[in-house]
Each structure stands twice: as structure tokens, then as C-alpha cells.
Motif scaffolding. Sequence first.
Motif, PDB file in Angstrom:
ATOM      1  N   LEU A   1     -13.740 -18.918  -2.241  1.00 38.01           N
ATOM      2  CA  LEU A   1     -12.848 -18.429  -1.329  1.00 38.01           C
ATOM      3  C   LEU A   1     -13.226 -16.996  -0.786  1.00 38.01           C
ATOM      4  O   LEU A   1     -13.337 -16.537   0.352  1.00 38.01           O
ATOM      5  CB  LEU A   1     -11.397 -18.329  -1.677  1.00 38.01           C
ATOM      6  N   ARG A   2     -13.718 -16.088  -1.717  1.00 36.85           N
ATOM      7  CA  ARG A   2     -14.091 -14.918  -1.542  1.00 36.85           C
ATOM      8  C   ARG A   2     -15.417 -14.713  -0.687  1.00 36.85           C
ATOM      9  O   ARG A   2     -15.431 -13.998   0.263  1.00 36.85           O
ATOM     10  CB  ARG A   2     -14.006 -13.996  -2.830  1.00 36.85           C
ATOM     11  N   ASP A   3     -16.337 -15.660  -1.141  1.00 37.22           N
ATOM     12  CA  ASP A   3     -17.521 -15.716  -0.402  1.00 37.22           C
ATOM     13  C   ASP A   3     -17.653 -16.125   0.852  1.00 37.22           C
ATOM     14  O   ASP A   3     -18.273 -15.865   1.651  1.00 37.22           O
ATOM     15  CB  ASP A   3     -18.578 -16.462  -1.185  1.00 37.22           C
ATOM     16  N   LYS A   4     -16.711 -17.179   1.068  1.00 37.43           N
ATOM     17  CA  LYS A   4     -16.829 -17.938   2.451  1.00 37.43           C
ATOM     18  C   LYS A   4     -15.821 -17.212   3.428  1.00 37.43           C
ATOM     19  O   LYS A   4     -16.330 -17.100   4.670  1.00 37.43           O
ATOM     20  CB  LYS A   4     -16.215 -19.646   2.444  1.00 37.43           C
TER      21      LYS A   4
ATOM     22  N   ARG B   1     -11.120 -19.353 -11.343  1.00 35.00           N
ATOM     23  CA  ARG B   1     -12.027 -18.353 -11.516  1.00 35.00           C
ATOM     24  C   ARG B   1     -13.321 -18.793 -10.444  1.00 35.00           C
ATOM     25  O   ARG B   1     -13.173 -17.777  -9.165  1.00 35.00           O
ATOM     26  CB  ARG B   1     -12.555 -17.831 -12.668  1.00 35.00           C
ATOM     27  N   GLU B   2     -13.617 -19.797 -10.471  1.00 37.06           N
ATOM     28  CA  GLU B   2     -14.744 -20.279  -9.450  1.00 37.06           C
ATOM     29  C   GLU B   2     -14.141 -20.622  -8.133  1.00 37.06           C
ATOM     30  O   GLU B   2     -14.756 -20.254  -6.932  1.00 37.06           O
ATOM     31  CB  GLU B   2     -15.173 -21.758  -9.880  1.00 37.06           C
ATOM     32  N   GLN B   3     -12.896 -20.941  -8.143  1.00 38.29           N
ATOM     33  CA  GLN B   3     -12.262 -21.144  -6.816  1.00 38.29           C
ATOM     34  C   GLN B   3     -12.070 -19.857  -5.965  1.00 38.29           C
ATOM     35  O   GLN B   3     -12.313 -19.663  -4.871  1.00 38.29           O
ATOM     36  CB  GLN B   3     -10.738 -21.889  -7.037  1.00 38.29           C
ATOM     37  N   GLY B   4     -11.677 -18.786  -6.742  1.00 36.88           N
ATOM     38  CA  GLY B   4     -11.483 -17.742  -6.124  1.00 36.88           C
ATOM     39  C   GLY B   4     -12.770 -17.019  -5.717  1.00 36.88           C
ATOM     40  O   GLY B   4     -12.827 -16.220  -4.688  1.00 36.88           O
ATOM     41  N   ARG B   5     -13.923 -17.325  -6.399  1.00 37.70           N
ATOM     42  CA  ARG B   5     -15.152 -16.758  -5.976  1.00 37.70           C
ATOM     43  C   ARG B   5     -15.538 -17.471  -4.764  1.00 37.70           C
ATOM     44  O   ARG B   5     -16.071 -16.744  -3.785  1.00 37.70           O
ATOM     45  CB  ARG B   5     -16.164 -17.286  -7.210  1.00 37.70           C
TER      46      ARG B   5
END
Length: 160
Positions: free
Chosen positions: A156-159, A150-154
Amino acid sequence: MARPRPTTFDKVKVVAENRRARFDYALDEIFEAGIVLTGTEVKSLRFGQGNIAESYAEVKDGEVWLVNSNIPEFSHGNRFNHEPKRPRKLLLNAREINKMHGAVNRKGMTLVPLNIYFNSHGRAKVELALAKGKKAPDKRATVKERDWKREQGRLLRDKG
């Protein structure tokens, strides 16, 4: 030569789902089984009623039975209504039953129902899994991995 079975089944309408099963058990092999139901049970399932949270399946006398599943009585069923928690027979090939029987007896595995659904032909089906129970450290690792995904998805989405 036998036709290979599909890995995913065509689920048109999922009625009941056992969401804890994937957390509490390490799933090994998944089977699709038909259920022997009475008329009022089918009507209750079509209305979306049913619960398999505390249910399990067992192999008895060469047959597989779904035990402790709850399909509530149909509201308009009068005297022809069914017992809500009766054991229900599951329909499988003899080869699949033998495989399950061997895994349960020799390897100490459990038969866990994952969900009840109606397929594209309108038949009620159960998705059964051969599973081994997880210990507490395994469950913690699962939670840790899920949180990291979940954190990884966040990130990647933010960057990007």
C-alpha cells in the motif's frame, strides 16, 4: 451501578514488558492490578530495572500472587534490600479474583503478566491477562498473519 472499567490503562512509564506473552498465549481478558512492594523495590523499578519474562500469577487462599518476577536489588539499599525473586501480592477486587480463580480452575487458563508500569498517580501496576496457551500451529498462523500485514503495508505504501 458500577462504573465501567477502561479497556486501556494510563501507562506513564512502562518498566518491564513480557513481549513473548502475546505470541505464546491467546489473551482473553486483561486486568490492572496494584503490587505490594517494599521501598527498595520501588526504587529499582523507577530506575527501569525489572523482568517479568518468566513470571506468572497464581490464585492462592483468595489472593493473587506474582511469582518468579525479578526486581534486582537496589544498589544503595544496604541491609534493607529485598529478595529479588520473592512472590509479590497483587491487589484486585474480590469479584476479579473470583473470576480469575474460576477461569484458572475450570477452564485451564493461565494468569500471565503483560507489563509492569507506573500510572499517572505514580503507583506501580501490573497488567495481567487471562490466557490460554497456543499450540505450534497457532503460533505459525500468528507469524504468517503478522508477515502478511507487514507485506500489505509495504504494498500500500509503494502503490499510493
